[in-house]
Scaffold this motif. Structure first.
Motif, short mmCIF file in Angstrom:
data_model
loop_
_atom_site.label_atom_id
_atom_site.label_comp_id
_atom_site.label_asym_id
_atom_site.label_seq_id
_atom_site.Cartn_x
_atom_site.Cartn_y
_atom_site.Cartn_z
N VAL A 259 3.49 -0.33 -9.10
CA VAL A 259 2.36 -1.21 -9.37
C VAL A 259 1.24 -0.82 -8.42
O VAL A 259 1.49 -0.30 -7.33
CB VAL A 259 2.75 -2.70 -9.19
N THR A 260 0.02 -1.05 -8.85
CA THR A 260 -1.15 -0.72 -8.04
C THR A 260 -1.77 -1.99 -7.49
O THR A 260 -1.96 -2.96 -8.23
CB THR A 260 -2.18 0.07 -8.87
N SER A 261 -2.09 -1.99 -6.19
CA SER A 261 -2.70 -3.15 -5.57
C SER A 261 -4.14 -3.32 -6.05
O SER A 261 -4.70 -2.43 -6.71
CB SER A 261 -2.69 -3.02 -4.05
N ARG A 262 -4.76 -4.42 -5.69
CA ARG A 262 -6.13 -4.70 -6.15
C ARG A 262 -7.09 -3.61 -5.68
O ARG A 262 -8.02 -3.24 -6.41
CB ARG A 262 -6.59 -6.06 -5.62
N SER B 129 11.32 -2.41 -5.61
CA SER B 129 12.63 -2.67 -6.20
C SER B 129 13.03 -4.08 -5.84
O SER B 129 13.06 -4.44 -4.66
CB SER B 129 13.67 -1.67 -5.70
N MET B 130 13.33 -4.87 -6.86
CA MET B 130 13.73 -6.27 -6.68
C MET B 130 14.99 -6.51 -7.49
O MET B 130 14.97 -6.39 -8.71
CB MET B 130 12.61 -7.21 -7.13
N ARG C 47 10.55 -15.47 -13.40
CA ARG C 47 9.34 -16.09 -12.86
C ARG C 47 9.14 -15.72 -11.40
O ARG C 47 8.02 -15.44 -10.96
CB ARG C 47 9.39 -17.61 -13.01
N ALA C 48 10.22 -15.71 -10.65
CA ALA C 48 10.12 -15.37 -9.22
C ALA C 48 9.70 -13.91 -9.05
O ALA C 48 8.79 -13.59 -8.27
CB ALA C 48 11.45 -15.64 -8.53
N VAL D 194 5.41 -9.68 -8.09
CA VAL D 194 4.70 -8.48 -8.55
C VAL D 194 3.22 -8.76 -8.72
O VAL D 194 2.37 -7.93 -8.37
CB VAL D 194 5.32 -7.98 -9.87
N LEU D 195 2.89 -9.93 -9.25
CA LEU D 195 1.48 -10.30 -9.43
C LEU D 195 0.76 -10.38 -8.08
O LEU D 195 -0.41 -10.00 -7.96
CB LEU D 195 1.36 -11.61 -10.18
N LEU D 196 1.46 -10.86 -7.07
CA LEU D 196 0.87 -10.89 -5.72
C LEU D 196 0.51 -9.48 -5.26
O LEU D 196 -0.54 -9.25 -4.67
CB LEU D 196 1.83 -11.54 -4.73
N LEU D 197 1.40 -8.53 -5.52
CA LEU D 197 1.11 -7.15 -5.12
C LEU D 197 -0.12 -6.62 -5.86
O LEU D 197 -0.93 -5.89 -5.27
CB LEU D 197 2.31 -6.26 -5.43
#
Length: 524
Positions: A482-485, A493-494, A508-509, A514-517
């Protein structure tokens, strides 16, 4: 002390301090005063560290939620340079489910090569004279998972491939075969399924075993329709129509709007007796499902034998797998010319791994896994595939290679174990591979896959997140990129084990993290 002397003393002290201050400032300015660039860099680093600290706090909140009191999360996020942004049990061995495919497809792309293709040959093994093949018709396989598949454009599906092979046989002037149709899949060992697959999974398409000769992904299709009235047996129809498997139909027609539970209930290992059970409502529309078969080699030989017989080509012997022939195997000791009637090439590995990762296809993953065993260890077994992957990992991450316990390429085995740190190591290694873009874009991405997954509808993730999902009972995982803002590529890896909540809650967790990243500025 008189007032005049006191005031004079105060002024003298102030003047001295001001001069000292000026002298100090002049000295710093002349020798070591920080430049604007240094000040900016320091502020940027402090800002980055602050962002990471806030991110860690938010991640801790997400993964420490009381909903996950029974669960165990392993989470690791790294920058492209390998520095760690967040780690929570990153060194712990966890069941990855389909995240094992991240490792399998990486190894396949690098060790087999993006352009590698499987080859299947249709050969005569015997003299052809007066319309008669005095010997056997042999399907020589190399483990191709796509032979006779329906999911690829511009490819023969099972029916079309059989028709083409029948035409090739007739075109060679053959109207009778004195021997049999033999499928030679000995490029793989006899082991059909991997160790530790759950018994209850075996009847279903997602647990189809792999062979050196496979056909239509080693599955059949069946359609269930209600009987004429309540209490009647349901109507089952099959594609392909074949005597390869036998059917026990215990599916009953139930009342209007009744529960639809009709499905395969059992198929014992080593058997092609398929038992169906459950119910279908009397007003239900027919619906199609897929089931697995046992022994892809014999399946291919049987279907071709039946197709030849329907077309008027008489085959004297029963269909056979080469490994089941008496020793010495008659197709090996034949000393005459072998004629190749047809050669079928698979799509390249670059396309096959897309099927593996985009659709999370266990069958394709395990064929690739066993092919790694063939190419690197000269044995087409699940164990040899695991050895090949271990040796590949040791070349770039000897520290974590020992933590991998791999029984298959798909992640269906419940004694597959990886660490999030190892997953990140593989993702980092592939980032330096010349075929990185090919590899990355085989992963599901928001806007294309999993459109019903709420967390993947965020615009910040569309075209930004490329990550492989994973699921088996009590396990949920996500690994990828994923690319940060601010445009920094991150690997993540989760993996959650021992979940005792609906999978949607784990999603959801993970999606929140991932959305935070994706919405945080992380560059130094």
């Amino acid at each position: 002390m008189n007032r005049h002397r006191f005031v004079h003393g105060i002024l003298l002290f102030a003047t001295t301090m001001i001069m000292a201050g000026c002298g100090t400032r002049a000295h710093i300015g002349a020798v070591g005063e920080p430049s604007n660039q240094a000040i900016s860099a320091g502020a940027s680093k402090a800002s980055s560290e602050s962002a990471e600290a806030q991110l860690s706090e938010q991640f801790d909140r997400i993964f420490s939620d009381p909903d996950f009191v029974t669960a165990f999360f392993g989470v690791r996020v790294e920058r492209a340079d390998g520095s760690v942004i967040y780690d929570r049990n990153g060194e712990k061995m966890l069941m990855p489910a389909s995240n094992m495919k991240v490792v399998t497809t990486a190894a396949a792309l690098e060790l087999l090569g993006a352009d590698y293709k499987y080859e299947t040959r249709l050969e005569t093994c015997g003299k052809i004279a007066d319309g008669k093949l005095e010997g056997d018709l042999v399907i020589v396989g190399s483990g191709d998972p796509s032979l006779g598949t329906w999911r690829l454009e511009n490819r023969h599906d099972g029916d079309a491939l059989l028709a083409d092979w029948v035409a090739k046989v007739k075109g060679a002037g053959i109207n009778e075969i004195t021997g049999a149709v033999v499928a030679d899949g000995r490029v793989f060992t006899a082991g059909y399924i991997a160790e530790d697959w759950e018994y209850g999974d075996l009847p279903f398409w997602y647990a189809a075993g792999t062979s050196g000769v496979n056909f239509s992904e080693n599955v059949f299709r069946f359609t269930t329709a209600p009987g004429a009235k309540v209490g009647d047996k349901a109507l089952l129809t099959f594609k392909p129509e074949t005597r390869f498997f036998t059917v026990s139909n215990d599916v009953l027609t139930t009342t209007s709007k009744g529960a639809r539970t009709a499905d395969i209930t059992r198929r014992h290992p080593g058997s092609n007796e398929v038992i169906f059970g459950g119910t279908i409502a009397v007003d239900e529309e027919p619906f199609e499902q897929r089931g697995s078969i046992w022994d892809g080699e014999l399946y291919a030989a049987t279907l071709l034998t039946e197709a030849l017989n329907r077309a008027g080509v008489k085959v004297a012997g029963p269909p056979a797998s080469a490994r089941a022939l008496p020793k010495p195997v008659r197709i090996d000791v034949y000393t005459g010319d072998r004629r190749v009637l047809d050669t079928v090439l698979s799509p390249p590995v670059s396309e096959l791994i897309r099927i593996v990762n985009k659709t999370s296809h266990n069958f394709y993953a395990d064929c690739l896994f066993r092919t790694l065993g063939v190419k690197m260890k000269h044995e087409g077994s699940y164990a040899a595939g695991g050895d090949a992957v271990h040796e590949w990992l040791k070349k770039f991450d000897s520290q974590d290679a020992a933590s991998l316990h791999i029984l298959d390429g798909s992640g269906l085995a419940r004694r597959d174990y990886v660490t999030p740190r190892l997953m990140c190591a593989v993702l980092q290694h592939m980032r330096r591979n010349p075929d990185f873009e090919t590899y990355k874009t085989t992963f599901p991405t928001p806007g294309q896959e999993y459109k019903d997954r709420k967390g993947w509808k965020a615009p910040e993730l569309v075209g930004n997140l490329y990550a492989k999902t994973g699921y088996i009972g009590q396990v949920r995982s996500l690994s990828g990129y994923v690319t940060s803002r601010d445009g920094e590529l991150l690997v993540l890896s989760m993996i959650a084990n021992n979940l005792n909540v609906p999978i949607s809650r784990a999603d959801r967790a993970i999606d929140e993290a991932v959305l935070l990243l994706a919405t945080t500025n992380l560059k130094q």
